[in-house]
Motif scaffolding. Structure first.
Motif, PDB file in Angstrom:
ATOM      1  N   PRO A   1       0.836  -1.199   0.000  1.00 30.84           N
ATOM      2  CA  PRO A   1       0.000   0.000   0.000  1.00 30.84           C
ATOM      3  C   PRO A   1       0.873   1.251   0.000  1.00 30.84           C
ATOM      4  O   PRO A   1       2.008   1.220   0.492  1.00 30.84           O
ATOM      5  N   PRO A   2       0.401   2.348  -0.551  1.00 30.92           N
ATOM      6  CA  PRO A   2       1.188   3.584  -0.539  1.00 30.92           C
ATOM      7  C   PRO A   2       1.644   3.938   0.872  1.00 30.92           C
ATOM      8  O   PRO A   2       0.844   3.965   1.806  1.00 30.92           O
ATOM      9  N   GLY A   3       2.942   4.172   1.013  1.00 33.51           N
ATOM     10  CA  GLY A   3       3.505   4.494   2.315  1.00 33.51           C
ATOM     11  C   GLY A   3       3.718   3.304   3.212  1.00 33.51           C
ATOM     12  O   GLY A   3       4.171   3.448   4.354  1.00 33.51           O
ATOM     13  N   GLY A   4       3.427   2.091   2.718  1.00 38.12           N
ATOM     14  CA  GLY A   4       3.523   0.896   3.556  1.00 38.12           C
ATOM     15  C   GLY A   4       4.461  -0.138   2.972  1.00 38.12           C
ATOM     16  O   GLY A   4       5.283   0.151   2.102  1.00 38.12           O
ATOM     17  N   GLU A   5       4.332  -1.361   3.459  1.00 37.14           N
ATOM     18  CA  GLU A   5       5.200  -2.454   3.064  1.00 37.14           C
ATOM     19  C   GLU A   5       4.389  -3.662   2.605  1.00 37.14           C
ATOM     20  O   GLU A   5       3.265  -3.876   3.061  1.00 37.14           O
ATOM     21  N   SER A   6       4.978  -4.439   1.713  1.00 30.77           N
ATOM     22  CA  SER A   6       4.467  -5.770   1.400  1.00 30.77           C
ATOM     23  C   SER A   6       5.146  -6.767   2.341  1.00 30.77           C
ATOM     24  O   SER A   6       6.089  -6.423   3.060  1.00 30.77           O
ATOM     25  N   TRP A   7       4.689  -7.997   2.332  1.00 30.15           N
ATOM     26  CA  TRP A   7       5.391  -9.031   3.091  1.00 30.15           C
ATOM     27  C   TRP A   7       6.830  -9.177   2.572  1.00 30.15           C
ATOM     28  O   TRP A   7       7.739  -9.427   3.348  1.00 30.15           O
ATOM     29  N   CYS A   8       7.031  -9.002   1.267  1.00 30.06           N
ATOM     30  CA  CYS A   8       8.384  -9.101   0.710  1.00 30.06           C
ATOM     31  C   CYS A   8       9.314  -8.053   1.321  1.00 30.06           C
ATOM     32  O   CYS A   8      10.491  -8.332   1.572  1.00 30.06           O
ATOM     33  N   ASP A   9       8.792  -6.859   1.558  1.00 33.81           N
ATOM     34  CA  ASP A   9       9.606  -5.813   2.172  1.00 33.81           C
ATOM     35  C   ASP A   9      10.016  -6.211   3.586  1.00 33.81           C
ATOM     36  O   ASP A   9      11.154  -5.982   4.009  1.00 33.81           O
ATOM     37  N   VAL A  10       9.094  -6.798   4.325  1.00 32.53           N
ATOM     38  CA  VAL A  10       9.398  -7.263   5.682  1.00 32.53           C
ATOM     39  C   VAL A  10      10.450  -8.361   5.628  1.00 32.53           C
ATOM     40  O   VAL A  10      11.414  -8.368   6.404  1.00 32.53           O
ATOM     41  N   ILE A  11      10.292  -9.280   4.691  1.00 31.24           N
ATOM     42  CA  ILE A  11      11.253 -10.380   4.540  1.00 31.24           C
ATOM     43  C   ILE A  11      12.641  -9.846   4.242  1.00 31.24           C
ATOM     44  O   ILE A  11      13.643 -10.351   4.777  1.00 31.24           O
ATOM     45  N   LEU A  12      12.744  -8.816   3.426  1.00 33.31           N
ATOM     46  CA  LEU A  12      14.049  -8.257   3.072  1.00 33.31           C
ATOM     47  C   LEU A  12      14.780  -7.753   4.316  1.00 33.31           C
ATOM     48  O   LEU A  12      15.968  -8.046   4.514  1.00 33.31           O
ATOM     49  N   ARG A  13      14.081  -7.012   5.188  1.00 32.00           N
ATOM     50  CA  ARG A  13      14.771  -6.508   6.380  1.00 32.00           C
ATOM     51  C   ARG A  13      15.059  -7.626   7.377  1.00 32.00           C
ATOM     52  O   ARG A  13      16.044  -7.565   8.121  1.00 32.00           O
ATOM     53  N   LEU A  14      14.224  -8.674   7.378  1.00 33.18           N
ATOM     54  CA  LEU A  14      14.476  -9.788   8.288  1.00 33.18           C
ATOM     55  C   LEU A  14      15.648 -10.652   7.826  1.00 33.18           C
ATOM     56  O   LEU A  14      16.332 -11.272   8.654  1.00 33.18           O
ATOM     57  N   ARG A  15      15.900 -10.715   6.540  1.00 33.04           N
ATOM     58  CA  ARG A  15      17.099 -11.419   6.068  1.00 33.04           C
ATOM     59  C   ARG A  15      18.347 -10.724   6.622  1.00 33.04           C
ATOM     60  O   ARG A  15      19.318 -11.390   7.039  1.00 33.04           O
ATOM     61  N   SER A  16      18.321  -9.408   6.629  1.00 31.40           N
ATOM     62  CA  SER A  16      19.431  -8.652   7.213  1.00 31.40           C
ATOM     63  C   SER A  16      19.558  -8.940   8.704  1.00 31.40           C
ATOM     64  O   SER A  16      20.661  -9.108   9.234  1.00 31.40           O
ATOM     65  N   LEU A  17      18.429  -9.009   9.394  1.00 34.98           N
ATOM     66  CA  LEU A  17      18.451  -9.313  10.825  1.00 34.98           C
ATOM     67  C   LEU A  17      19.086 -10.671  11.076  1.00 34.98           C
ATOM     68  O   LEU A  17      19.914 -10.828  11.990  1.00 34.98           O
ATOM     69  N   MET A  18      18.727 -11.678  10.282  1.00 34.16           N
ATOM     70  CA  MET A  18      19.278 -13.016  10.497  1.00 34.16           C
ATOM     71  C   MET A  18      20.772 -13.060  10.204  1.00 34.16           C
ATOM     72  O   MET A  18      21.510 -13.850  10.815  1.00 34.16           O
ATOM     73  N   ASP A  19      21.251 -12.215   9.307  1.00 33.54           N
ATOM     74  CA  ASP A  19      22.701 -12.100   9.113  1.00 33.54           C
ATOM     75  C   ASP A  19      23.367 -11.598  10.395  1.00 33.54           C
ATOM     76  O   ASP A  19      24.449 -12.064  10.771  1.00 33.54           O
ATOM     77  N   THR A  20      22.729 -10.644  11.061  1.00 33.94           N
ATOM     78  CA  THR A  20      23.254 -10.129  12.329  1.00 33.94           C
ATOM     79  C   THR A  20      23.243 -11.214  13.401  1.00 33.94           C
ATOM     80  O   THR A  20      24.191 -11.339  14.186  1.00 33.94           O
ATOM     81  N   VAL A  21      22.168 -11.984  13.452  1.00 30.79           N
ATOM     82  CA  VAL A  21      22.093 -13.087  14.411  1.00 30.79           C
ATOM     83  C   VAL A  21      23.235 -14.077  14.171  1.00 30.79           C
ATOM     84  O   VAL A  21      23.904 -14.528  15.107  1.00 30.79           O
ATOM     85  N   ALA A  22      23.487 -14.406  12.896  1.00 31.80           N
ATOM     86  CA  ALA A  22      24.561 -15.344  12.574  1.00 31.80           C
ATOM     87  C   ALA A  22      25.927 -14.782  12.980  1.00 31.80           C
ATOM     88  O   ALA A  22      26.783 -15.506  13.500  1.00 31.80           O
ATOM     89  N   LEU A  23      26.113 -13.488  12.775  1.00 31.46           N
ATOM     90  CA  LEU A  23      27.410 -12.860  13.049  1.00 31.46           C
ATOM     91  C   LEU A  23      27.690 -12.741  14.539  1.00 31.46           C
ATOM     92  O   LEU A  23      28.807 -12.980  15.003  1.00 31.46           O
ATOM     93  N   HIS A  24      26.673 -12.378  15.310  1.00 34.87           N
ATOM     94  CA  HIS A  24      26.900 -12.043  16.716  1.00 34.87           C
ATOM     95  C   HIS A  24      26.335 -13.056  17.718  1.00 34.87           C
ATOM     96  O   HIS A  24      26.740 -13.038  18.886  1.00 34.87           O
ATOM     97  N   HIS A  25      25.405 -13.904  17.296  1.00 36.51           N
ATOM     98  CA  HIS A  25      24.728 -14.763  18.263  1.00 36.51           C
ATOM     99  C   HIS A  25      24.733 -16.241  17.865  1.00 36.51           C
ATOM    100  O   HIS A  25      23.936 -17.019  18.388  1.00 36.51           O
ATOM    101  N   GLY A  26      25.619 -16.625  16.951  1.00 33.95           N
ATOM    102  CA  GLY A  26      25.733 -18.021  16.574  1.00 33.95           C
ATOM    103  C   GLY A  26      26.099 -18.882  17.778  1.00 33.95           C
ATOM    104  O   GLY A  26      26.926 -18.502  18.605  1.00 33.95           O
ATOM    105  N   GLY A  27      25.466 -20.045  17.888  1.00 29.72           N
ATOM    106  CA  GLY A  27      25.743 -20.952  18.979  1.00 29.72           C
ATOM    107  C   GLY A  27      25.060 -20.605  20.287  1.00 29.72           C
ATOM    108  O   GLY A  27      25.217 -21.318  21.286  1.00 29.72           O
TER     109      GLY A  27
END
Length: 266
Positions: free
Chosen positions: A155-181
Motif C-alpha cells: 500500500p502507498p507508504g507501507g510495506e508488502s510481506w516481501c519488504d518485511v522479509i528483506l529486512r528480516l534477512r538482514s536481521l538473520m545475518d546479524t544473528v549469525a554474526l553475533h549470536h551463533g551458537g
C-alpha cells in the motif's frame, strides 16, 4: 646427519557457529490496539480507534498477564533459558520482553536488544482500517490487494510481506554474526513471525500464506527452532513447535488471537 620425522601440522581452529543453538520467536502479548480492533470488527466499524501512534500502543491488562505467564513458564520449565533477547522497538513488544525478563524467563540482568528491523509491518494509508474500511475508503487498494495478494501488495507508504522479509534477512545475518551458537529469543509481531518462518524454512508464497490461513498467531505464542547439525552442509534450524500455547495454558492465562477478518495491524 640424522633427519627427524616432521610432525604434521594440525589446525584446531573451527569456524564459529552461524546458527543459534535454539531460537524462540514470540508474538507480543495482547495490546490495547488488539482490543480496539476486536471491538471495531464486532461492530462492523471501518476504522480502529486507538489513541496515539501505533508504535506507542501498550499491552492490555491481559497482555501483561500473558507476558508474565510466559516468563514464569520458562523459569519453571527446567530448560536452558535464552542468552540473547532481540525485540521490536514498538511498545507492546518492548513491554512483553521486559515483563518476560522480570518474571525470570531469562537472567534478570540480561540486556534486551531492540532492533527496528523487527518492527511491525507498515500499512501506510491502510493503517488502522478494517477490511470494511479499506473497501469503503480505499477501494482501489482493495482491488489491488485482491489481484496481487497480500504477499506482494504494497500500500502507498507501507510495506508488502516481501519488504518485511528483506529486512528480516538482514536481521538473520546479524544473528549469525553475533549470536551463533547461543540461545536466542525474538519478540515481535504476527507478520514477523510468519516471515521468519518463510526465511528459515525456505518456503514459497503459497506455503506461507497457507500457514497464515490455517490459524492466527496467538499473543505470546511460541515458535521454536533447534539447531540440527544434519540439516544441510553446515547444519541448520529445524522447527520444533509453532504457535505453541502450552506456556499460557499451563499458567492459566487466556489465549487470544486476531479475528480472521482482520486486515490491518496484527
Amino acid at each position: 646427519m640424522i633427519e627427524t620425522a616432521r610432525q604434521p601440522v594440525i589446525d584446531d581452529r573451527r569456524d564459529p557457529p552461524t546458527w543459534p543453538e535454539r531460537l524462540w520467536i514470540v508474538r507480543h502479548g495482547e495490546s490495547a490496539g488488539n482490543v480496539a480492533r476486536a471491538r471495531a470488527l464486532s461492530t462492523g466499524a471501518g476504522r480502529i480507534i486507538v489513541e496515539g501512534r501505533d508504535m506507542d500502543v501498550p499491552l492490555s491488562p491481559l497482555g501483561i498477564e500473558q507476558a508474565r505467564a510466559l516468563g514464569h513458564w520458562f523459569a519453571r520449565s527446567g530448560m536452558a533459558l535464552p542468552q540473547t533477547i532481540l525485540a521490536s522497538p514498538y511498545a507492546r513488544a518492548r513491554e512483553t520482553a521486559t515483563l518476560f525478563r522480570e518474571a525470570s524467563g531469562c537472567g534478570r540482568d540480561l540486556p534486551i536488544c531492540f532492533d527496528e528491523r523487527l518492527r511491525e509491518k507498515e500499512f501506510g494509508i491502510l493503517d488502522g482500517l478494517t477490511a470494511a474500511g479499506i473497501a469503503e475508503e480505499e477501494p482501489q487498494q482493495a482491488r489491488l490487494r485482491a489481484e496481487l495478494g497480500k504477499f506482494y501488495h504494497r500500500p502507498p507508504g507501507g510495506e508488502s510481506w516481501c519488504d518485511v522479509i528483506l529486512r528480516l534477512r538482514s536481521l538473520m545475518d546479524t544473528v549469525a554474526l553475533h549470536h551463533g551458537g547461543r540461545r536466542v529469543m525474538i519478540v515481535a509481531h504476527q507478520v514477523v513471525v510468519l516471515c521468519l518462518r518463510y526465511i528459515l524454512e525456505g518456503l514459497n508464497e503459497e506455503e506461507i500464506l497457507a500457514i497464515d490461513r490455517a490459524a492466527p498467531i496467538v499473543n505470546c505464542g511460541v515458535t521454536e527452532y533447534a539447531f540440527d547439525p544434519g540439516a544441510g552442509p553446515g547444519g541448520g534450524l529445524r522447527l520444533s513447535s509453532f504457535n505453541a500455547t502450552a506456556p499460557l495454558i499451563e499458567e492459566r492465562a487466556a489465549v487470544t488471537a486476531e479475528p480472521r477478518s482482520q486486515v490491518a495491524n496484527p
